[in-house]
Design a protein around this motif. Sequence first.
Motif, PDB file in Angstrom:
ATOM      1  N   MET A 193       0.983  -1.032   0.324  1.00  0.00           N
ATOM      2  CA  MET A 193       0.223  -0.330  -0.308  1.00  0.00           C
ATOM      3  C   MET A 193       0.689   0.896  -0.125  1.00  0.00           C
ATOM      4  N   LYS A 194       0.158   2.365  -0.606  1.00  0.00           N
ATOM      5  CA  LYS A 194       1.532   3.636  -0.482  1.00  0.00           C
ATOM      6  C   LYS A 194       1.145   4.316   0.382  1.00  0.00           C
ATOM      7  N   ARG A 195       1.939   5.122   1.179  1.00  0.00           N
ATOM      8  CA  ARG A 195       1.608   5.703   2.084  1.00  0.00           C
ATOM      9  C   ARG A 195       2.084   7.019   1.731  1.00  0.00           C
ATOM     10  N   ASP A 196       0.761   8.346   2.023  1.00  0.00           N
ATOM     11  CA  ASP A 196       0.412   9.462   1.492  1.00  0.00           C
ATOM     12  C   ASP A 196       0.824   9.882   2.528  1.00  0.00           C
ATOM     13  N   ALA A 197       1.265  11.755   1.813  1.00  0.00           N
ATOM     14  CA  ALA A 197       1.011  12.286   2.814  1.00  0.00           C
ATOM     15  C   ALA A 197      -0.016  13.851   2.297  1.00  0.00           C
ATOM     16  N   VAL A 198      -0.620  14.925   3.338  1.00  0.00           N
ATOM     17  CA  VAL A 198      -1.402  15.979   2.664  1.00  0.00           C
ATOM     18  C   VAL A 198      -1.096  16.742   3.822  1.00  0.00           C
TER      19      VAL A 198
ATOM     20  N   VAL B  97      -9.484  22.413   0.772  1.00  0.00           N
ATOM     21  CA  VAL B  97      -9.813  21.884   0.269  1.00  0.00           C
ATOM     22  C   VAL B  97      -8.443  20.191   0.192  1.00  0.00           C
ATOM     23  N   GLY B  98      -7.509  20.512   1.161  1.00  0.00           N
ATOM     24  CA  GLY B  98      -6.954  19.614   1.810  1.00  0.00           C
ATOM     25  C   GLY B  98      -7.951  18.291   2.390  1.00  0.00           C
ATOM     26  N   SER B  99      -8.431  18.894   3.775  1.00  0.00           N
ATOM     27  CA  SER B  99      -9.355  18.006   3.970  1.00  0.00           C
ATOM     28  C   SER B  99     -10.446  17.153   3.644  1.00  0.00           C
ATOM     29  N   LEU B 100     -11.085  17.771   2.125  1.00  0.00           N
ATOM     30  CA  LEU B 100     -11.333  17.030   1.476  1.00  0.00           C
ATOM     31  C   LEU B 100     -11.278  15.571   0.832  1.00  0.00           C
ATOM     32  N   ILE B 101      -9.461  16.284   0.235  1.00  0.00           N
ATOM     33  CA  ILE B 101      -8.131  15.130  -0.362  1.00  0.00           C
ATOM     34  C   ILE B 101      -8.555  13.957   0.555  1.00  0.00           C
ATOM     35  N   ALA B 102      -7.779  14.447   1.736  1.00  0.00           N
ATOM     36  CA  ALA B 102      -7.464  13.236   3.255  1.00  0.00           C
ATOM     37  C   ALA B 102      -8.964  12.783   3.420  1.00  0.00           C
ATOM     38  N   ALA B 103     -10.074  12.774   3.352  1.00  0.00           N
ATOM     39  CA  ALA B 103     -11.547  12.282   3.737  1.00  0.00           C
ATOM     40  C   ALA B 103     -11.239  11.038   2.487  1.00  0.00           C
ATOM     41  N   ARG B 104     -11.177  11.470   1.285  1.00  0.00           N
ATOM     42  CA  ARG B 104     -11.790  10.648   0.594  1.00  0.00           C
ATOM     43  C   ARG B 104     -10.161   9.480  -0.091  1.00  0.00           C
ATOM     44  N   MET B 105      -8.938   9.815   0.443  1.00  0.00           N
ATOM     45  CA  MET B 105      -8.359   8.933   0.650  1.00  0.00           C
ATOM     46  C   MET B 105      -7.942   8.172   1.722  1.00  0.00           C
ATOM     47  N   ALA B 106      -8.635   9.205   2.820  1.00  0.00           N
ATOM     48  CA  ALA B 106      -9.083   7.702   4.360  1.00  0.00           C
ATOM     49  C   ALA B 106      -9.891   6.518   4.062  1.00  0.00           C
TER      50      ALA B 106
ATOM     51  N   CYS C 193      -5.898   4.590   2.402  1.00  0.00           N
ATOM     52  CA  CYS C 193      -4.932   4.937   2.138  1.00  0.00           C
ATOM     53  C   CYS C 193      -4.391   5.234   3.456  1.00  0.00           C
ATOM     54  N   GLU C 194      -3.229   4.786   3.888  1.00  0.00           N
ATOM     55  CA  GLU C 194      -1.872   4.979   4.890  1.00  0.00           C
ATOM     56  C   GLU C 194      -1.907   6.279   4.718  1.00  0.00           C
ATOM     57  N   MET C 195      -2.493   6.696   5.156  1.00  0.00           N
ATOM     58  CA  MET C 195      -2.159   8.693   5.797  1.00  0.00           C
ATOM     59  C   MET C 195      -1.365   9.923   6.230  1.00  0.00           C
ATOM     60  N   LEU C 196      -0.112  10.412   5.903  1.00  0.00           N
ATOM     61  CA  LEU C 196       0.283  11.287   7.446  1.00  0.00           C
ATOM     62  C   LEU C 196      -0.748  12.896   6.917  1.00  0.00           C
ATOM     63  N   LEU C 197      -1.057  13.474   7.441  1.00  0.00           N
ATOM     64  CA  LEU C 197      -1.567  14.897   7.563  1.00  0.00           C
ATOM     65  C   LEU C 197      -0.942  15.799   8.427  1.00  0.00           C
ATOM     66  N   CYS C 198      -0.136  17.344   7.504  1.00  0.00           N
ATOM     67  CA  CYS C 198       0.485  18.262   8.100  1.00  0.00           C
ATOM     68  C   CYS C 198      -0.153  19.499   8.072  1.00  0.00           C
TER      69      CYS C 198
ATOM     70  N   ALA D 101     -18.441  10.790   9.115  1.00  0.00           N
ATOM     71  CA  ALA D 101     -17.538  11.751   9.886  1.00  0.00           C
ATOM     72  C   ALA D 101     -16.568  10.445  10.126  1.00  0.00           C
ATOM     73  N   LEU D 102     -15.481  10.493  10.074  1.00  0.00           N
ATOM     74  CA  LEU D 102     -13.693  10.677   9.991  1.00  0.00           C
ATOM     75  C   LEU D 102     -13.245  10.274  11.132  1.00  0.00           C
ATOM     76  N   ALA D 103     -12.648   8.907  11.445  1.00  0.00           N
ATOM     77  CA  ALA D 103     -12.438   8.937  13.030  1.00  0.00           C
ATOM     78  C   ALA D 103     -10.919   9.424  12.569  1.00  0.00           C
ATOM     79  N   PRO D 104      -9.715  10.002  13.669  1.00  0.00           N
ATOM     80  CA  PRO D 104      -8.828  10.726  13.664  1.00  0.00           C
ATOM     81  C   PRO D 104      -7.623   9.281  13.997  1.00  0.00           C
ATOM     82  N   ASP D 105      -8.240   8.098  14.094  1.00  0.00           N
ATOM     83  CA  ASP D 105      -7.426   7.293  14.333  1.00  0.00           C
ATOM     84  C   ASP D 105      -6.952   6.122  12.540  1.00  0.00           C
ATOM     85  N   ARG D 106      -7.158   7.172  11.594  1.00  0.00           N
ATOM     86  CA  ARG D 106      -7.117   6.761   9.899  1.00  0.00           C
ATOM     87  C   ARG D 106      -6.262   7.649   9.651  1.00  0.00           C
ATOM     88  N   TRP D 107      -4.752   8.186  10.573  1.00  0.00           N
ATOM     89  CA  TRP D 107      -4.142   9.142  10.243  1.00  0.00           C
ATOM     90  C   TRP D 107      -3.097   9.296  11.531  1.00  0.00           C
TER      91      TRP D 107
END
Length: 120
Positions: free
Chosen positions: A1-6, A12-21, A25-30, A55-61
């Motif tokens: 699995m690819k690891r993605d950083a937003v 805009v970043g929240s929408l992208i992060a939500a859809r990828m989560a 996807c394995e996510m890192l949010l900055c 609702a997307l819980a914070p344990d997704r990233w």
Amino acid sequence: MKRDAVLGVGAVGSLIAARMAQAGCEMLLCARGDAAHALQAVGLLLEKPDGRTVALAPDRWAVIDTGEGEVPSEWLGWADFAILCGKSYQTQELCRIAEQVWQSMVWHYHFPMALVIWSG
């Protein structure tokens, strides 16, 4: 699995992060300050066009507060992809952070609202 950083998790970043989560996807949010703390404590609410809210819980990233200085060593070179979402005046700072969290830049495209960088 690819690891993605937003990087730059605003509107805009929240929408992208939500859809990828949602896609698993394995996510890192900055993000900075209050936004980073909310992402860690509460997560995200995605309002869909049909009126439903997901609702997307914070344990997704994992979250890095970029307002607190340097990127922690455990995240250096972590990401396969970095997606930069921010205003044009933030581009230099977002690129500095991206250079730390992703493995190598191969291509980049600049869109009016986001700079997307990924490695192949």
